[in-house]
Design a protein around this motif. Structure first.
Motif, PDB file in Angstrom:
ATOM      1  N   GLY A 173      -2.851   6.914   1.409  1.00  0.00           N
ATOM      2  CA  GLY A 173      -4.046   7.256   0.648  1.00  0.00           C
ATOM      3  C   GLY A 173      -4.489   6.217  -0.355  1.00  0.00           C
ATOM      4  N   PRO A 232      -5.710   3.081  -0.085  1.00  0.00           N
ATOM      5  CA  PRO A 232      -7.017   2.445   0.113  1.00  0.00           C
ATOM      6  C   PRO A 232      -8.190   3.354  -0.236  1.00  0.00           C
ATOM      7  N   GLN A 233      -8.072   4.648   0.083  1.00  0.00           N
ATOM      8  CA  GLN A 233      -9.145   5.583  -0.242  1.00  0.00           C
ATOM      9  C   GLN A 233      -9.273   5.795  -1.754  1.00  0.00           C
ATOM     10  N   ARG A 234      -8.162   5.592  -2.471  1.00  0.00           N
ATOM     11  CA  ARG A 234      -8.175   5.735  -3.937  1.00  0.00           C
ATOM     12  C   ARG A 234      -8.420   4.395  -4.625  1.00  0.00           C
ATOM     13  N   PHE A 235      -8.656   3.352  -3.835  1.00  0.00           N
ATOM     14  CA  PHE A 235      -8.777   1.998  -4.389  1.00  0.00           C
ATOM     15  C   PHE A 235      -7.548   1.626  -5.214  1.00  0.00           C
ATOM     16  N   TRP A 236      -6.379   2.055  -4.739  1.00  0.00           N
ATOM     17  CA  TRP A 236      -5.092   1.759  -5.380  1.00  0.00           C
ATOM     18  C   TRP A 236      -5.057   2.274  -6.828  1.00  0.00           C
ATOM     19  N   ASP A 266       0.534   4.459  -7.000  1.00  0.00           N
ATOM     20  CA  ASP A 266       0.137   3.419  -6.050  1.00  0.00           C
ATOM     21  C   ASP A 266       0.621   2.055  -6.538  1.00  0.00           C
ATOM     22  N   THR A 319       0.854  -1.183   0.000  1.00  0.00           N
ATOM     23  CA  THR A 319       0.000   0.000   0.000  1.00  0.00           C
ATOM     24  C   THR A 319       0.892   1.235   0.000  1.00  0.00           C
TER      25      THR A 319
END
Length: 210
Positions: free
Chosen positions: A20, A22-26, A31, A17
């Protein structure tokens, strides 16, 4: 698979990861793919007193789509304690780690808090061009079992593998974001629900049946 099970295996994955992600869905421009870097597992007996085995685990060397080793973002080391040096010393190929998990499970269903097999294992297998040695039908999420035991949906949706022991007033299984500890946390919660009669072994067997 019949409706009589002697045990299940609870597992957890840690994966790459970045801040940020996870909030951007990778989906951020830098990422990393959510590649697996650790798998932890332990066995939960479905026969009283619902004994737990000692956790086992494997570190996985993350490889990108060109077969090159992916470096760890400092956040990954901060969260998991996994360092480049540990991966150098103990990291193994994904296929070997999954084969080891399969051998440990001995055909038993595999339960996680959520769908680690889709969020991380499937991504890693796709990137490396591999097929899973464990069929998808063996994987199940433990989340519906906690709802079946009577916990409100809105409460369960906020729980994570490393917070579920605290929710039930159980001793912590170990540090958060260690795959062995997180798997043990979920297994302890299921053990508690079985021992208190809020879940029955047959409930888990039905949940895991194809």
């Amino acid at each position: 698979m019949g409706l009589s099970l002697a045990s299940v295996v609870v597992y957890d994955c840690e994966f790459l990861t970045a801040p940020g992600a996870p909030q951007r869905f990778w989906c951020g421009p830098t990422d990393p793919d959510p590649l697996t870097i650790q798998i932890g597992a332990l066995r939960l007996s479905l026969e009283p007193p619902f004994a737990l085995s000692e956790p086992v685990g494997w570190y996985v060397t993350p490889l990108d789509r060109d077969g090159a080793r992916v470096p760890l973002h400092p956040l990954v080391t901060q969260l998991t304690g996994i360092t480049e040096g540990r991966l150098d010393r103990e990291g193994m190929p994904l296929a070997g780690a999954l084969s080891a998990l399969d051998a440990f499970a001995e055909g038993a269903p595999l339960l996680a808090w959520g769908k680690d097999e889709l969020l991380s294992l499937a991504a890693s297998l796709f990137v490396e061009g591999l097929s899973s040695p464990i069929p998808a039908s063996r994987f199940r999420s433990a989340v519906p079992l906690v709802i079946q035991a009577g916990e409100p949906v809105e409460t369960v949706e906020r729980l994570r593998s490393h917070t579920i022991c605290a929710h039930f007033g159980l001793p912590e299984a170990g540090p958060a974001h260690d795959a062995r500890s997180d798997a043990a946390s979920v297994a302890r919660a299921l053990q508690h629900l079985l021992a208190s009669g809020r879940l029955a072994a047959l409930d888990i067997a039905r949940h895991c049946a194809p």
